[in-house]
Design a protein around this motif. Structure first.
Motif, short mmCIF file in Angstrom:
data_model
loop_
_atom_site.label_atom_id
_atom_site.label_comp_id
_atom_site.label_asym_id
_atom_site.label_seq_id
_atom_site.Cartn_x
_atom_site.Cartn_y
_atom_site.Cartn_z
N GLN A 95 0.84 -1.19 0.00
CA GLN A 95 0.00 0.00 0.00
C GLN A 95 0.88 1.25 0.00
OE1 GLN A 95 -3.20 -0.35 -0.35
NE2 GLN A 95 -3.24 -2.54 -0.01
N ALA A 96 0.44 2.28 -0.71
CA ALA A 96 1.16 3.55 -0.70
C ALA A 96 1.13 4.14 0.71
CB ALA A 96 0.53 4.52 -1.69
N ILE A 97 2.23 4.78 1.10
CA ILE A 97 2.36 5.25 2.48
C ILE A 97 2.71 6.74 2.52
CG2 ILE A 97 3.09 2.97 3.29
CD1 ILE A 97 5.96 4.15 3.46
N SER A 98 2.42 7.36 3.65
CA SER A 98 2.86 8.72 3.90
C SER A 98 4.37 8.74 4.08
CB SER A 98 2.17 9.28 5.15
OG SER A 98 2.75 10.52 5.52
N LEU A 99 5.01 9.75 3.51
CA LEU A 99 6.46 9.88 3.64
C LEU A 99 6.86 10.66 4.88
CD1 LEU A 99 7.53 10.58 -0.06
CD2 LEU A 99 7.26 8.39 1.13
N VAL A 100 5.89 11.11 5.66
CA VAL A 100 6.17 11.89 6.86
C VAL A 100 6.53 10.97 8.02
CG1 VAL A 100 5.27 13.59 8.49
CG2 VAL A 100 4.54 13.65 6.09
N ASP A 101 7.61 11.30 8.71
CA ASP A 101 7.97 10.58 9.94
C ASP A 101 7.16 11.19 11.08
OD1 ASP A 101 9.06 9.43 12.18
OD2 ASP A 101 11.15 9.86 11.64
N PHE A 102 6.17 10.45 11.57
CA PHE A 102 5.28 11.01 12.58
C PHE A 102 6.00 11.31 13.89
CE2 PHE A 102 0.66 10.00 11.30
CZ PHE A 102 0.94 10.22 9.96
N ALA A 103 7.13 10.64 14.14
CA ALA A 103 7.87 10.88 15.37
C ALA A 103 8.66 12.18 15.30
CB ALA A 103 8.81 9.72 15.66
N ALA A 104 8.98 12.63 14.09
CA ALA A 104 9.75 13.87 13.92
C ALA A 104 9.37 14.49 12.58
CB ALA A 104 11.25 13.58 13.97
N PRO A 105 8.16 15.00 12.47
CA PRO A 105 7.71 15.53 11.17
C PRO A 105 8.51 16.74 10.73
CG PRO A 105 6.11 16.02 12.90
CD PRO A 105 7.10 15.07 13.49
N ASP A 106 8.96 16.70 9.49
CA ASP A 106 9.71 17.81 8.90
C ASP A 106 8.70 18.74 8.23
OD1 ASP A 106 11.25 19.53 7.42
OD2 ASP A 106 12.56 17.97 6.58
N LEU A 107 8.28 19.78 8.95
CA LEU A 107 7.24 20.66 8.44
C LEU A 107 7.76 21.65 7.42
CD1 LEU A 107 5.10 21.33 11.63
CD2 LEU A 107 4.75 19.64 9.82
N GLN A 108 9.05 21.74 7.24
CA GLN A 108 9.57 22.52 6.12
C GLN A 108 9.40 21.76 4.82
OE1 GLN A 108 13.65 23.68 7.13
NE2 GLN A 108 12.87 25.69 7.79
N ARG A 109 9.68 20.47 4.85
CA ARG A 109 9.51 19.64 3.66
C ARG A 109 8.05 19.28 3.44
NH1 ARG A 109 11.98 13.52 2.84
NH2 ARG A 109 11.19 13.21 0.71
N PHE A 110 7.31 19.09 4.54
CA PHE A 110 5.91 18.65 4.46
C PHE A 110 5.00 19.63 5.22
CE2 PHE A 110 8.49 14.62 4.80
CZ PHE A 110 8.41 14.26 3.45
N PRO A 111 4.90 20.87 4.77
CA PRO A 111 4.19 21.89 5.56
C PRO A 111 2.71 21.59 5.77
CG PRO A 111 4.71 22.71 3.35
CD PRO A 111 5.47 21.44 3.53
N ARG A 112 2.06 20.97 4.81
CA ARG A 112 0.62 20.71 4.95
C ARG A 112 0.31 19.61 5.96
NH1 ARG A 112 1.13 20.72 -0.51
NH2 ARG A 112 0.58 18.49 -0.62
#
Length: 335
Positions: A195-212
């Motif tokens: 299954q396709a997955i989110s690329l965001v690391d929920f333990a340390a989200p990079d909000l510059q790369r993934f602002p939304r």
């Protein structure tokens, strides 16, 4: 910034079948499977839980065990450049996996060990009889998930899902399907587990790369589950799953309340990408109108003007017409 999943307390497991088939939103069911002998064993110790599992292991089929180095910290994911993955898989006897999990329990920094989506009836026959749950749905597929601490990236499944914690603790984070734009989903055809997955690391989200992703978190629903608890995850809800203890067991049930002849929706999505995505914008909008008419907004009036005997795929579908459609599609795709 997150909300809680709606909770149901005191539901008699014998009454689950009267309610579950109608649910369309997530629910945590506290203590739903607290009566299971497996749960009682897990509350005693991990060793007792392992002993309970081993009595159903016929040892004739190896399981697929996923292992990751300690530095992955339980996150089963891509490697650094997304050319591969940060784990490896091997076929191994279930009893070896269970013994290895017990061996690493005292280790503060163990490798990640994970046995995912293993069919109960095939690998642990008798477990379901000893630990029963009547869902009231047709043909549920029961699977077991065993491992130490793990972080499984947010993904979605087509079937409805009832996931029951049999040992350890789990944290589940859910997002409604419309949050897809805010979850930064990776490739559809190159995935860690299908299954396709989110690329965001929920333990340390990079909000510059993934602002939304901040917007996704504002709409997240979260719960921590202990042994005996369960969570209902509706079809296509994104779910991030974490095993929080040194020994975790989850039993889940998947089902689709649709006829068996229906095809996998992902096949339609992939074919639509092949056939429609690169069209000029005006043509894509025209095809959107056709899809709305024939698929998303279809009703009895869509083909009411066509004689019943001449409707073909515009008429009621069944196993025979589905087979005919597949035959036509195969011929066209082979061109």
């Amino acid at each position: 910034m997150t909300g809680r999943i709606e909770e149901v307390h005191g539901l008699d497991p014998a009454q689950l079948h009267t309610q579950l088939p109608g649910w369309t939103t997530p629910k945590v069911l506290r203590g739903l499977v607290a009566h299971w002998p497996m749960v009682a064993a897990a509350r005693t110790s991990a060793a007792a839980a392992v002993a309970h599992l081993k009595q159903f292991d016929h040892g004739q089929l190896p399981v697929t065990a996923t292992t990751a180095p300690p530095q992955a910290q339980g996150r089963l994911f891509y490697n650094a450049d997304m050319s591969g993955f940060n784990f490896r898989r091997e076929q191994i006897a279930l009893k070896v996996v269970l013994d290895t999990l017990l061996k690493y329990q005292p280790d503060p920094d163990p490798p990640g060990i994970y046995v995912a989506s293993t069919t109960l009836d095939s690998f642990l026959p008798g477990f379901g009889t000893c630990n029963p749950l009547a869902l009231g749905v047709d043909d549920p597929l029961a699977s077991i998930w065993i491992g130490n601490r793990s972080r499984i990236a947010a993904h979605q499944d087509v079937p409805d899902n009832l996931a029951c914690v049999a040992a350890g603790r789990r944290r589940v984070t859910l997002f409604a399907p419309e949050q897809i734009d805010n979850l930064y989903i990776g490739p559809l055809d190159f995935t860690p587990a299908g299954q396709a997955i989110s690329l965001v690391d929920f333990a340390a989200p990079d909000l510059q790369r993934f602002p939304r992703f901040a917007q996704a978190l504002a709409h997240a629903q979260v719960a921590e589950l202990g042994p005996g608890d369960a969570v209902f995850i509706p079809s296509l809800w994104w779910h991030h799953m974490e095993g929080l203890d040194t020994f975790n067991v989850l039993v889940n049930y998947w089902w689709r309340p649709v006829p068996a002849w229906m095809d996998a929706p992902m096949n339609a999505l992939m074919l639509a990408m092949l056939a429609l995505r690169e069209l000029p914008p005006q043509q894509r909008e025209q095809w959107r109108t056709l899809f709305d008419h024939y698929v998303f907004h279809a009703d009895p009036d869509t083909a009411a003007h066509v004689p019943a005997h001449a409707r073909g795929v515009l008429g009621a579908l069944d196993a025979n017409t589905a087979a005919q459609v597949r035959s036509v599609l195969r011929r066209r795709l082979e061109r």
